[in-house]
Design a protein around this motif. Structure first.
Motif, PDB file in Angstrom:
ATOM      1  N   VAL A  60       0.832  -1.210   0.000  1.00 36.51           N
ATOM      2  CA  VAL A  60       0.000   0.000   0.000  1.00 36.51           C
ATOM      3  C   VAL A  60       0.862   1.255   0.000  1.00 36.51           C
ATOM      4  CG1 VAL A  60      -1.982  -1.087   1.141  1.00 36.51           C
ATOM      5  CG2 VAL A  60      -0.215  -0.005   2.538  1.00 36.51           C
ATOM      6  N   ALA A  61       2.184   1.066  -0.178  1.00 32.99           N
ATOM      7  CA  ALA A  61       3.114   2.196  -0.047  1.00 32.99           C
ATOM      8  C   ALA A  61       3.401   2.894  -1.382  1.00 32.99           C
ATOM      9  CB  ALA A  61       4.411   1.721   0.590  1.00 32.99           C
ATOM     10  N   GLY A  62       2.738   2.482  -2.458  1.00 37.14           N
ATOM     11  CA  GLY A  62       2.896   3.176  -3.735  1.00 37.14           C
ATOM     12  C   GLY A  62       3.824   2.453  -4.696  1.00 37.14           C
ATOM     13  N   ASP A  63       3.773   2.889  -5.972  1.00 36.84           N
ATOM     14  CA  ASP A  63       4.490   2.179  -7.034  1.00 36.84           C
ATOM     15  C   ASP A  63       6.008   2.316  -6.923  1.00 36.84           C
ATOM     16  OD1 ASP A  63       2.311   1.076  -8.191  1.00 36.84           O
ATOM     17  OD2 ASP A  63       1.966   2.754  -9.575  1.00 36.84           O
ATOM     18  N   ALA A  64       6.489   3.482  -6.446  1.00 36.89           N
ATOM     19  CA  ALA A  64       7.940   3.667  -6.342  1.00 36.89           C
ATOM     20  C   ALA A  64       8.508   2.650  -5.350  1.00 36.89           C
ATOM     21  CB  ALA A  64       8.258   5.093  -5.912  1.00 36.89           C
ATOM     22  N   VAL A  65       7.836   2.459  -4.244  1.00 35.05           N
ATOM     23  CA  VAL A  65       8.306   1.499  -3.234  1.00 35.05           C
ATOM     24  C   VAL A  65       8.206   0.083  -3.791  1.00 35.05           C
ATOM     25  CG1 VAL A  65       7.854   0.533  -0.946  1.00 35.05           C
ATOM     26  CG2 VAL A  65       7.747   3.010  -1.292  1.00 35.05           C
ATOM     27  N   ARG A  66       7.104  -0.207  -4.499  1.00 37.68           N
ATOM     28  CA  ARG A  66       6.958  -1.540  -5.100  1.00 37.68           C
ATOM     29  C   ARG A  66       8.128  -1.842  -6.039  1.00 37.68           C
ATOM     30  NH1 ARG A  66       1.768  -3.984  -6.989  1.00 37.68           N
ATOM     31  NH2 ARG A  66       0.943  -1.888  -6.635  1.00 37.68           N
ATOM     32  N   ARG A  67       8.528  -0.837  -6.834  1.00 36.20           N
ATOM     33  CA  ARG A  67       9.661  -1.036  -7.756  1.00 36.20           C
ATOM     34  C   ARG A  67      10.952  -1.307  -6.986  1.00 36.20           C
ATOM     35  NH1 ARG A  67       6.909   2.713 -11.010  1.00 36.20           N
ATOM     36  NH2 ARG A  67       7.910   4.490 -10.029  1.00 36.20           N
ATOM     37  N   ARG A  68      11.126  -0.606  -5.869  1.00 35.12           N
ATOM     38  CA  ARG A  68      12.333  -0.843  -5.061  1.00 35.12           C
ATOM     39  C   ARG A  68      12.342  -2.268  -4.495  1.00 35.12           C
ATOM     40  NH1 ARG A  68      11.797   3.649  -0.859  1.00 35.12           N
ATOM     41  NH2 ARG A  68      13.575   2.605   0.124  1.00 35.12           N
ATOM     42  N   VAL A  69      11.165  -2.777  -4.156  1.00 34.49           N
ATOM     43  CA  VAL A  69      11.092  -4.163  -3.667  1.00 34.49           C
ATOM     44  C   VAL A  69      11.407  -5.129  -4.802  1.00 34.49           C
ATOM     45  CG1 VAL A  69       9.624  -5.909  -2.578  1.00 34.49           C
ATOM     46  CG2 VAL A  69       9.413  -3.501  -1.894  1.00 34.49           C
ATOM     47  N   HIS A  70      10.883  -4.850  -6.008  1.00 34.82           N
ATOM     48  CA  HIS A  70      11.179  -5.701  -7.166  1.00 34.82           C
ATOM     49  C   HIS A  70      12.684  -5.786  -7.403  1.00 34.82           C
ATOM     50  CE1 HIS A  70       6.987  -5.638  -9.289  1.00 34.82           C
ATOM     51  NE2 HIS A  70       6.969  -6.197  -8.103  1.00 34.82           N
ATOM     52  N   GLU A  71      13.372  -4.666  -7.265  1.00 31.44           N
ATOM     53  CA  GLU A  71      14.831  -4.676  -7.454  1.00 31.44           C
ATOM     54  C   GLU A  71      15.510  -5.630  -6.472  1.00 31.44           C
ATOM     55  OE1 GLU A  71      16.432  -0.672  -7.293  1.00 31.44           O
ATOM     56  OE2 GLU A  71      15.077  -0.053  -8.920  1.00 31.44           O
ATOM     57  N   GLN A  72      15.042  -5.645  -5.247  1.00 30.15           N
ATOM     58  CA  GLN A  72      15.631  -6.541  -4.244  1.00 30.15           C
ATOM     59  C   GLN A  72      15.311  -8.000  -4.560  1.00 30.15           C
ATOM     60  OE1 GLN A  72      17.719  -5.145  -1.788  1.00 30.15           O
ATOM     61  NE2 GLN A  72      17.337  -3.500  -3.254  1.00 30.15           N
ATOM     62  N   LEU A  73      14.120  -8.238  -5.122  1.00 28.74           N
ATOM     63  CA  LEU A  73      13.690  -9.615  -5.417  1.00 28.74           C
ATOM     64  C   LEU A  73      14.454 -10.210  -6.597  1.00 28.74           C
ATOM     65  CD1 LEU A  73       9.823  -9.195  -4.947  1.00 28.74           C
ATOM     66  CD2 LEU A  73      11.323 -10.604  -3.519  1.00 28.74           C
ATOM     67  N   GLU A  74      15.186  -9.337  -7.326  1.00 35.35           N
ATOM     68  CA  GLU A  74      15.904  -9.815  -8.518  1.00 35.35           C
ATOM     69  C   GLU A  74      17.006 -10.825  -8.215  1.00 35.35           C
ATOM     70  OE1 GLU A  74      17.173  -6.387 -10.707  1.00 35.35           O
ATOM     71  OE2 GLU A  74      15.107  -5.910 -11.316  1.00 35.35           O
ATOM     72  N   ILE A  75      17.412 -10.953  -6.939  1.00 36.06           N
ATOM     73  CA  ILE A  75      18.418 -11.976  -6.617  1.00 36.06           C
ATOM     74  C   ILE A  75      17.883 -13.386  -6.856  1.00 36.06           C
ATOM     75  CG2 ILE A  75      19.901 -10.725  -4.991  1.00 36.06           C
ATOM     76  CD1 ILE A  75      18.209 -11.938  -2.697  1.00 36.06           C
ATOM     77  N   TRP A  76      16.554 -13.508  -6.950  1.00 37.60           N
ATOM     78  CA  TRP A  76      15.958 -14.838  -7.144  1.00 37.60           C
ATOM     79  C   TRP A  76      15.263 -14.915  -8.488  1.00 37.60           C
ATOM     80  CZ3 TRP A  76      13.956 -13.078  -1.963  1.00 37.60           C
ATOM     81  CH2 TRP A  76      14.792 -13.503  -0.928  1.00 37.60           C
ATOM     82  N   ASP A  77      15.108 -16.146  -8.956  1.00 41.08           N
ATOM     83  CA  ASP A  77      14.330 -16.413 -10.158  1.00 41.08           C
ATOM     84  C   ASP A  77      12.874 -16.566  -9.713  1.00 41.08           C
ATOM     85  OD1 ASP A  77      13.349 -17.179 -12.560  1.00 41.08           O
ATOM     86  OD2 ASP A  77      14.082 -19.252 -12.418  1.00 41.08           O
ATOM     87  N   LEU A  78      12.144 -15.433  -9.711  1.00 41.49           N
ATOM     88  CA  LEU A  78      10.847 -15.380  -9.045  1.00 41.49           C
ATOM     89  C   LEU A  78       9.986 -14.350  -9.761  1.00 41.49           C
ATOM     90  CD1 LEU A  78       9.872 -16.648  -6.314  1.00 41.49           C
ATOM     91  CD2 LEU A  78      10.568 -14.524  -5.226  1.00 41.49           C
ATOM     92  N   THR A  79       8.718 -14.662  -9.989  1.00 41.17           N
ATOM     93  CA  THR A  79       7.815 -13.647 -10.548  1.00 41.17           C
ATOM     94  C   THR A  79       7.054 -13.007  -9.395  1.00 41.17           C
ATOM     95  OG1 THR A  79       7.542 -15.137 -12.413  1.00 41.17           O
ATOM     96  CG2 THR A  79       6.052 -13.240 -12.304  1.00 41.17           C
ATOM     97  N   PRO A  80       7.319 -11.723  -9.119  1.00 43.23           N
ATOM     98  CA  PRO A  80       6.617 -11.096  -8.003  1.00 43.23           C
ATOM     99  C   PRO A  80       5.114 -11.015  -8.282  1.00 43.23           C
ATOM    100  CG  PRO A  80       8.438  -9.706  -8.763  1.00 43.23           C
ATOM    101  CD  PRO A  80       8.250 -10.790  -9.781  1.00 43.23           C
ATOM    102  N   SER A  81       4.323 -11.275  -7.276  1.00 44.06           N
ATOM    103  CA  SER A  81       2.875 -11.256  -7.429  1.00 44.06           C
ATOM    104  C   SER A  81       2.280 -10.500  -6.240  1.00 44.06           C
ATOM    105  CB  SER A  81       2.390 -12.712  -7.488  1.00 44.06           C
ATOM    106  OG  SER A  81       1.001 -12.751  -7.513  1.00 44.06           O
ATOM    107  N   TRP A  82       1.408  -9.545  -6.547  1.00 43.74           N
ATOM    108  CA  TRP A  82       0.849  -8.678  -5.504  1.00 43.74           C
ATOM    109  C   TRP A  82      -0.667  -8.788  -5.516  1.00 43.74           C
ATOM    110  CZ3 TRP A  82       4.525  -6.744  -2.392  1.00 43.74           C
ATOM    111  CH2 TRP A  82       5.827  -6.653  -2.896  1.00 43.74           C
TER     112      TRP A  82
END
Ligand SMILES: Nc1ncnc2c1ncn2[C@@H]1O[C@H](COP(=O)(O)OP(=O)(O)O)[C@@H](O)[C@H]1O
Ligand SMILES: CC(C)(COP(=O)(O)O)[C@@H](O)C(=O)NCCC(=O)O
Ligand SMILES: [K+]
Length: 260
Positions: A60-82
């Motif tokens: 619920v923190a907005g798209d900019a924060v979501r993008r920052r989380v996606h960047e962190q998730l890039e260490i894994w082979d994972l499709t982020p789902s919200w």
């Protein structure tokens, strides 16, 4: 089949790694970071984790924060789902005028709360108070329909609003007192009882409307601060959002596949 659950609020990101995407799964690791610190997750706590097979979150923190989380998730082979709040999910029906405009954290917490209650007894109406940056107070009827909820400022926002809107209210945090005799205690008690009063009102509305006492659950980072000041017992549940994410993931993925 490891499962990573993520809850991004307006103050902190909370995460939990489970051994499976289903209710009752074993918690393998968990943590919480203030939003200012989330850009170091991939080289910090997450670096030591095994690769999660699935991930589901609510933000619920907005798209900019979501993008920052996606960047962190890039260490894994994972499709982020919200999660996006929908008309119905995992046994709940959404009574909001525009179901998709309901905060996904609220929707997920209600799903967790409903299953928490059903796992312990017969279906009954439910009040869910979530005390985070903001406070939300939801009502779910005995049939699992979200009837509506309140949004009010959390402790921190209330105090900052009073500080910025007055000349004389700049004081340290006080204690909750029934009859406060200094400014600090008056502010802390005022905020606490404002929340307790709103929650009590919702409980009264639900009792009248449904003709039954609701089950009362509380969650959120500041829930433990509120618990002693409630007018009636509220069960404090640490992780309703994670419980809800596990329920949703299990419903979406279907029953576990037998190994050939
Ligand atoms: N150890 C803690 N760290 C951070 N915030 C805390 C802590 N304990 C209680 N709080 C309170 O919880 C609130 C944040 O709760 P949280 O559930 O993380 O909010 P959100 O989901 O909106 O990000 C803060 O406003 C703070 O008052
Ligand atoms: C009410 C909220 C701000 C709560 O946020 P939080 O305190 O969890 O950070 C969030 O659920 C939200 O942005 N909701 C969208 C509006 C709505 O639910 O009607
Ligand atoms: K939240």
């Amino acid at each position: 089949m490891t499962f990573l659950a993520i809850d991004v609020g307006n103050t902190r990101l909370k995460w939990a790694l489970y051994d499976a995407p289903r209710p009752g799964a074993t918690l393998l690791a968990h943590g919480a970071e203030f939003l200012d610190h989330i850009d170091r997750l991939a080289e910090g706590r997450w670096a030591q984790l095994p690769q999660p097979q699935h991930m589901l979150g609510c933000v619920v923190a907005g798209d900019a924060v979501r993008r920052r989380v996606h960047e962190q998730l890039e260490i894994w082979d994972l499709t982020p789902s919200w999660v996006v709040s929908s008309a119905q999910e995992a046994g709940l029906v959404n009574g909001y005028d525009h179901p998709s405009r309901l905060g996904p954290d609220r929707w997920v917490a209600m799903i967790g709360a409903r299953h928490h209650v059903l796992a312990r007894g017969p279906a009954r109406p439910l009040v869910v108070a979530m005390v985070g940056t903001a406070v939300t107070v939801e009502c779910v009827d005995a049939q699992g329909r979200f009837m509506g909820g309140l949004i009010l400022p959390g402790h921190g926002i209330m105090l900052r609003a009073l500080e910025s809107g007055t000349a004389g209210l700049h004081v340290p945090t006080g204690e909750v007192r029934r009859f406060p005799t200094n400014t600090s205690d008056a502010l802390t008690s005022g905020g606490t009882y404002a929340i307790a009063g709103a929650v009590e009102r919702m409980v009264q509305h639900v009792s009248l409307h449904c003709g039954a006492e609701p089950a009362c659950l509380m969650t959120g980072g500041a829930g433990w601060k509120m618990a002693p000041s409630m007018t009636r017992p509220f069960e404090l549940v640490d992780n309703l959002i994670f419980d809800g994410l596990l329920e949703i993931a299990a419903h979406r993925l279907g029953p576990p596949q037998a190994k050939p």
